[in-house]
Design a protein around this motif. Structure first.
Motif, PDB file in Angstrom:
ATOM      1  N   ALA A  23       0.819  -1.208   0.000  1.00 61.88           N
ATOM      2  CA  ALA A  23       0.000   0.000   0.000  1.00 61.88           C
ATOM      3  C   ALA A  23       0.854   1.259   0.000  1.00 61.88           C
ATOM      4  CB  ALA A  23      -0.934  -0.001   1.213  1.00 61.88           C
ATOM      5  N   LEU A  58      -4.083   5.062   0.034  1.00 60.59           N
ATOM      6  CA  LEU A  58      -3.919   3.995   1.016  1.00 60.59           C
ATOM      7  C   LEU A  58      -5.231   3.240   1.221  1.00 60.59           C
ATOM      8  CD1 LEU A  58      -1.749   5.876   3.674  1.00 60.59           C
ATOM      9  CD2 LEU A  58      -0.969   4.067   2.115  1.00 60.59           C
ATOM     10  N   TYR A  99      -6.133   1.017  -1.854  1.00 58.78           N
ATOM     11  CA  TYR A  99      -5.342  -0.207  -1.957  1.00 58.78           C
ATOM     12  C   TYR A  99      -5.728  -1.209  -0.877  1.00 58.78           C
ATOM     13  CZ  TYR A  99      -1.462  -2.946  -3.691  1.00 58.78           C
ATOM     14  OH  TYR A  99      -0.712  -3.938  -4.267  1.00 58.78           O
ATOM     15  N   ARG A 100      -6.050  -0.709   0.305  1.00 60.45           N
ATOM     16  CA  ARG A 100      -6.477  -1.605   1.387  1.00 60.45           C
ATOM     17  C   ARG A 100      -7.809  -2.271   1.040  1.00 60.45           C
ATOM     18  NH1 ARG A 100      -8.593  -4.649   4.165  1.00 60.45           N
ATOM     19  NH2 ARG A 100      -8.489  -4.889   6.449  1.00 60.45           N
ATOM     20  N   HIS A 117      -7.215  -4.798  -2.032  1.00 63.05           N
ATOM     21  CA  HIS A 117      -6.361  -5.970  -1.853  1.00 63.05           C
ATOM     22  C   HIS A 117      -6.476  -6.632  -0.488  1.00 63.05           C
ATOM     23  CE1 HIS A 117      -4.260  -5.486  -5.701  1.00 63.05           C
ATOM     24  NE2 HIS A 117      -4.258  -4.195  -5.452  1.00 63.05           N
ATOM     25  N   ALA A 162      -6.303  -7.286   3.766  1.00 61.00           N
ATOM     26  CA  ALA A 162      -5.340  -7.133   4.860  1.00 61.00           C
ATOM     27  C   ALA A 162      -3.931  -7.500   4.413  1.00 61.00           C
ATOM     28  CB  ALA A 162      -5.766  -7.999   6.040  1.00 61.00           C
ATOM     29  N   VAL A 219      -1.523  -5.362   3.426  1.00 61.49           N
ATOM     30  CA  VAL A 219      -0.892  -4.483   2.441  1.00 61.49           C
ATOM     31  C   VAL A 219       0.011  -3.442   3.087  1.00 61.49           C
ATOM     32  CG1 VAL A 219      -2.729  -4.777   0.743  1.00 61.49           C
ATOM     33  CG2 VAL A 219      -2.899  -2.939   2.441  1.00 61.49           C
ATOM     34  N   PHE A 220      -0.010  -3.352   4.404  1.00 62.43           N
ATOM     35  CA  PHE A 220       0.845  -2.395   5.102  1.00 62.43           C
ATOM     36  C   PHE A 220       2.073  -3.063   5.725  1.00 62.43           C
ATOM     37  CE2 PHE A 220      -3.423  -0.495   5.196  1.00 62.43           C
ATOM     38  CZ  PHE A 220      -3.148   0.735   4.617  1.00 62.43           C
TER      39      PHE A 220
END
Length: 489
Positions: A99, A451, A454-455, A458, A460, A462-463
């Protein structure tokens, strides 16, 4: 775009997604110089002097040079480990999470897409000096087509063109330093160092004026990171990239501080501003004929050079996004010459949109675009430094040895930590300046939107980074110099 984005792990290397390693150290150095030496020095330096005072302007540019060095030192280590084109988002993806990589890439793409339109517009306006009957949009179209063609032929043609365009700017800066120094020491009896002491003292607007100027200077130094964008097309990156970084930082420090010191000593503090390039003022005070026309040509070359570098950066960033599975697959396609033509075309559309917006609302929208660009640059620099901190921490935990790398950031962790502190402080300072608060109003929501998108898209995880930093370091040291297939990174 949502339906075209795919998960990183599902990406297969496109048939023609490999960029070619054809750029040498001198190309990388001039690309960095081309991205940095532009309107921030040729046009805005007068504003810097008017806000911070002569001595304050020199101090502000000195701080900017230090921060640029700190970021470039971090960039050098990451570029050796990940010698891929459009490297910023790769650094963040591998070391901070997908992300963050996605957001970093789009922030940087927007910054240069907006800057491209601004450079083309300014060039067209300056051309009216010689061709007052020709509309600005005609020159924008001509210059835009020229930059697109240069970037579409090959990276070597781009590198050579940028080398010569940047060389014009470098010669101009050196000429100002030499002519200005000669004027100060006696060619013009009225010149000297008296300008540094104003009626209000050494810092006429206090340290607050210097702080506000530092924020603008950070943006003026943006472009040094273009070496990281071009890393995937550099010959022998383990040697070329560190050499190019050291050379670029040294030259930028000399050019910027030297030019500002000379200009501050010659241009009267109260008359400095944005109405005229202080470079023109220096030549006028030296008594050189046709100075305005000469500098007009130089400034146009400077703007086109910055636009050339910006277009290159935009295209490589989109290509890298697609190769990592964070953007439409079509952006990863390249021609037989290794040019991401689709990504290049989309990046030109961003420039055209900026041109149109400057016509629709030249005041408010231009301020918004500049603010977003400034916020984006600082955010990308923070991402680079944070990526190195994460990489080193996980490398040590995995039993790796940073000393085995061809290049590693000196005085770790002092360099990256100091860089983070100064960059975050600049954003805090923005909040205290009403004229620059727009950067936060536009930049923060855009960052959060990227952010969040993308979260949601896609899920959980991604961070968090999922790679092995020890393996990354080994691959970076042993990367083949001929080419890198970013589809497998």
């Amino acid at each position: 775009m949502a339906e075209q984005v795919v998960e990183p792990q599902d990406v297969a290397a496109p048939q023609n997604s490999s960029l070619q390693r054809s750029m040498r150290s001198r190309h990388l150095v001039m690309i960095a110089l081309g991205g940095v030496i532009g309107s921030g020095l040729f046009v805005s330096s007068g504003y810097t002097i008017s806000q911070a005072g002569p001595l304050g302007a020199v101090l502000a540019y000195g701080i900017g040079a230090v921060v640029a060095y700190l970021v470039m030192a971090c960039l050098g280590e990451l570029a050796v480990v990940y010698p891929v084109s459009g490297g910023f988002h790769v650094y963040a993806t591998r070391n901070l999470g997908a992300a963050w990589g996605f957001t970093t890439a789009w922030l940087y793409w927007m910054c240069w897409a907006v800057a491209l339109g601004s450079e083309l517009t300014a060039s067209g306006i300056l051309m009216k000096r010689w061709f007052p009957g020709v509309p600005v949009w005609v020159w924008c179209l001509v210059f835009g087509a020229a930059l697109f063609t240069i970037n579409a032929i090959s990276s070597r043609v781009f590198g050579e063109t940028e080398f010569w365009l940047s060389l014009i700017k470098v010669v101009a800066v050196l000429a100002v330093i030499v002519v200005g120094a000669a004027t100060i020491i006696g060619v013009n009896p009225a010149a000297g160092l008296g300008n540094f002491v104003t009626d209000q003292g050494l810092f006429p607007k206090g340290l607050t004026g210097v702080l506000i100027t530092v924020l603008a200077v950070f943006y003026a130094f943006s472009g040094t990171e273009l070496i990281g964008v071009a890393a995937g097309e550099a010959e022998d990156p383990q040697r070329t990239i560190p050499r190019a970084i050291r050379t670029a930082v040294i030259r930028l420090t000399v050019f910027f501080i030297g030019a500002i010191a000379v200009i501050a000593a010659i241009v009267p503090f109260k008359s400095a501003g944005l109405d005229e390039s202080p470079f023109v003022t220096v030549f006028d005070r030296a008594g050189l004929p046709a100075a305005a026309d000469i500098m007009n040509f130089v400034v146009i070359s400077a703007l086109l050079s910055a636009g050339n570098s910006g277009l290159f950066s935009c295209a490589r960033m989109l290509h890298s996004l697609a190769a990592e599975g964070q953007g439409p697959r079509i952006f990863a396609r390249t021609t037989r010459r290794g040019i991401p033509l689709v990504a290049l075309s989309v990046s030109m559309i961003g420039g055209v949109a900026s041109l149109l917006s400057s016509v629709v609302a030249p005041g408010s929208l231009f301020l918004a675009m500049v603010s977003i660009a400034g916020f984006a640059v600082v955010a990308v620099w923070i991402s680079i430094v944070a990526s190195l901190l994460s990489f080193r921490r996980r490398l040590v935990r995995g039993g790796g040895d940073a000393g085995a790398l061809s290049y590693h950031a000196p005085a770790f962790p002092v360099v990256p930590v100091l860089a983070i502190v100064l960059l975050v402080a600049s954003l805090v300072g923005v909040a205290l300046d009403p004229e620059q608060q727009a950067s936060l109003w536009f930049g923060i929501p855009f960052t959060l939107a990227c952010l969040a998108y993308y979260r949601i898209r896609h899920g959980a995880g991604v961070f968090r980074p999922h790679n092995d930093p020890v393996q990354d370091a080994a691959q970076g040291v042993g990367a083949a110099p001929e080419r890198v297939d970013t589809g497998n990174i």
